[in-house]
Design an enzyme around this catalytic site. Structure first.
Site, PDB file in Angstrom:
ATOM      1  N   PHE A 171      49.274  72.398  54.233  1.00 44.31           N
ATOM      2  CA  PHE A 171      48.821  71.270  53.419  1.00 44.31           C
ATOM      3  C   PHE A 171      49.861  70.141  53.342  1.00 44.31           C
ATOM      4  CE2 PHE A 171      50.724  74.355  50.467  1.00 44.31           C
ATOM      5  CZ  PHE A 171      51.616  73.574  49.751  1.00 44.31           C
ATOM      6  N   LYS A 210      49.317  60.991  40.192  1.00 40.76           N
ATOM      7  CA  LYS A 210      49.100  60.867  41.641  1.00 40.76           C
ATOM      8  C   LYS A 210      48.042  59.792  41.931  1.00 40.76           C
ATOM      9  CE  LYS A 210      50.363  65.706  42.491  1.00 40.76           C
ATOM     10  NZ  LYS A 210      49.946  66.968  43.182  1.00 40.76           N
ATOM     11  N   ASN A 251      45.133  66.891  42.312  1.00 45.78           N
ATOM     12  CA  ASN A 251      45.174  67.482  40.971  1.00 45.78           C
ATOM     13  C   ASN A 251      45.858  66.593  39.916  1.00 45.78           C
ATOM     14  OD1 ASN A 251      47.769  67.782  41.845  1.00 45.78           O
ATOM     15  ND2 ASN A 251      47.710  70.022  41.977  1.00 45.78           N
ATOM     16  N   GLU A 274      64.596  65.240  41.661  1.00 44.45           N
ATOM     17  CA  GLU A 274      63.448  64.334  41.768  1.00 44.45           C
ATOM     18  C   GLU A 274      63.696  63.007  41.026  1.00 44.45           C
ATOM     19  OE1 GLU A 274      60.176  66.723  40.407  1.00 44.45           O
ATOM     20  OE2 GLU A 274      60.266  68.039  42.162  1.00 44.45           O
ATOM     21  N   ARG A 288      54.633  71.268  32.494  1.00 47.71           N
ATOM     22  CA  ARG A 288      53.869  72.141  33.407  1.00 47.71           C
ATOM     23  C   ARG A 288      52.726  72.815  32.645  1.00 47.71           C
ATOM     24  NH1 ARG A 288      54.941  72.272  39.025  1.00 47.71           N
ATOM     25  NH2 ARG A 288      54.539  74.523  39.020  1.00 47.71           N
ATOM     26  N   THR A 317      47.963  74.758  39.484  1.00 48.38           N
ATOM     27  CA  THR A 317      47.928  73.866  40.650  1.00 48.38           C
ATOM     28  C   THR A 317      46.503  73.615  41.129  1.00 48.38           C
ATOM     29  OG1 THR A 317      50.096  74.682  41.333  1.00 48.38           O
ATOM     30  CG2 THR A 317      48.759  73.591  43.026  1.00 48.38           C
ATOM     31  N   TYR A 320      58.965  66.329  48.567  1.00 50.43           N
ATOM     32  CA  TYR A 320      58.227  67.554  48.885  1.00 50.43           C
ATOM     33  C   TYR A 320      58.892  68.375  49.997  1.00 50.43           C
ATOM     34  CZ  TYR A 320      54.164  66.390  45.935  1.00 50.43           C
ATOM     35  OH  TYR A 320      53.318  66.146  44.874  1.00 50.43           O
ATOM     36  N   ARG A 361      44.805  69.136  34.352  1.00 50.97           N
ATOM     37  CA  ARG A 361      44.051  69.483  35.558  1.00 50.97           C
ATOM     38  C   ARG A 361      42.750  70.200  35.214  1.00 50.97           C
ATOM     39  NH1 ARG A 361      49.517  71.659  38.594  1.00 50.97           N
ATOM     40  NH2 ARG A 361      50.121  69.717  39.647  1.00 50.97           N
ATOM     41  N   HIS A 383      51.891  65.459  39.004  1.00 51.53           N
ATOM     42  CA  HIS A 383      53.030  66.274  39.421  1.00 51.53           C
ATOM     43  C   HIS A 383      53.962  66.417  38.237  1.00 51.53           C
ATOM     44  CE1 HIS A 383      56.621  67.683  41.535  1.00 51.53           C
ATOM     45  NE2 HIS A 383      57.280  66.805  40.786  1.00 51.53           N
TER      46      HIS A 383
HETATM   47  P1  DAT Z   1      52.492  72.014  41.846  1.00 50.85           P
HETATM   48  O1  DAT Z   1      52.101  70.561  42.004  1.00 50.85           O
HETATM   49  O2  DAT Z   1      51.606  72.713  40.851  1.00 50.85           O
HETATM   50  O3  DAT Z   1      53.962  72.193  41.564  1.00 50.85           O
HETATM   51  P2  DAT Z   1      53.083  72.859  44.554  1.00 50.85           P
HETATM   52  O4  DAT Z   1      54.422  72.254  44.362  1.00 50.85           O
HETATM   53  O5  DAT Z   1      53.018  74.284  44.991  1.00 50.85           O
HETATM   54  O6  DAT Z   1      52.187  72.712  43.237  1.00 50.85           O
HETATM   55  O7  DAT Z   1      52.275  72.012  45.649  1.00 50.85           O
HETATM   56  C1  DAT Z   1      52.355  70.607  45.682  1.00 50.85           C
HETATM   57  C2  DAT Z   1      50.951  70.056  45.752  1.00 50.85           C
HETATM   58  O8  DAT Z   1      50.345  70.430  46.989  1.00 50.85           O
HETATM   59  C3  DAT Z   1      50.006  70.598  44.679  1.00 50.85           C
HETATM   60  O9  DAT Z   1      50.065  69.841  43.496  1.00 50.85           O
HETATM   61  C4  DAT Z   1      48.664  70.492  45.339  1.00 50.85           C
HETATM   62  C5  DAT Z   1      48.967  70.761  46.790  1.00 50.85           C
HETATM   63  N1  DAT Z   1      48.787  72.178  47.157  1.00 50.85           N
HETATM   64  C6  DAT Z   1      49.606  73.213  46.850  1.00 50.85           C
HETATM   65  N2  DAT Z   1      49.177  74.353  47.380  1.00 50.85           N
HETATM   66  C7  DAT Z   1      48.039  74.041  48.057  1.00 50.85           C
HETATM   67  C8  DAT Z   1      47.111  74.796  48.829  1.00 50.85           C
HETATM   68  N3  DAT Z   1      47.276  76.119  49.040  1.00 50.85           N
HETATM   69  N4  DAT Z   1      46.047  74.151  49.360  1.00 50.85           N
HETATM   70  C9  DAT Z   1      45.868  72.813  49.166  1.00 50.85           C
HETATM   71  N5  DAT Z   1      46.712  72.055  48.474  1.00 50.85           N
HETATM   72  C10 DAT Z   1      47.796  72.645  47.916  1.00 50.85           C
HETATM   73 MG    MG Z   2      55.565  71.685  42.792  1.00 51.58          MG
END
Ligand code: DAT
Ligand code: MG
Length: 140
Positions: A59, A11, A118, A132, A87, A93, A51, A104, A121
């Protein structure tokens, strides 16, 4: 032999912190193969597709703002079980909770931003990976 693929993004925070090499080093050290690599600043449209599952969440707008704020390194990796395997390399996350030893956990922290920054991805299922990869590498 089946050759599972996953979509990995370093990222904008990871690229700005010069961590692309460190992330790709861990992918390769694990034994996965790099099959495509690109550095680009994603468009909001591209991120909307990527996304889509998060649209409407608090968020979401900060996430799209952050992800379009600068270059990312996009990679397709390949190897048996690499979706789950990456993962595991990435960690939880929330970087505060991510275990030491993970990308992370070792390299990330909470910066108090509206969206967690973080570093990486990784696709969360083989089905997500196929979707994707088509968004980021339509030529594949
Ligand atoms: P991941 O990247 O672990 O698959 P995700 O798909 O649930 O997580 O969310 C996409 C991104 O959005 C994640 O990398 C960081 C951000 N994110 C997720 N949940 C969040 C939250 N509750 N508050 C702030 N940022 C968040
Ligand atoms: Mg995700």
């Amino acid at each position: 032999m089946s050759s599972e693929r996953s979509l990995v993004l370093v990222k904008p925070d990871g690229v700005a912190r010069r961590l692309t090499g460190e992330v790709l080093r861990r992918v390769e050290a694990k034994g996965y193969t790099l099959v495509a690599l690109a550095v680009l600043t994603p468009t909001r449209e591209q991120l909307g597709a990527h996304y889509a599952e998060h649209e409407g969440k608090p968020f979401y707008e900060p996430l799209v703002d952050f992800m379009s704020s600068g270059p990312v390194t996009a990679a397709v990796i390949e190897g048996e079980g690499c979706v789950r395997g990456f993962r595991a390399l990435a960690g939880a996350t929330n970087p505060t909770d991510a275990a030491p030893g993970t990308i992370r956990g070792d390299l990330g922290r909470d910066w108090g931003t509206a969206v967690q920054q973080n570093i990486v991805h990784g696709s969360d299922s083989p089905e997500s990976a196929a979707r994707e990869v088509a968004i980021w590498f339509p030529q594949l």
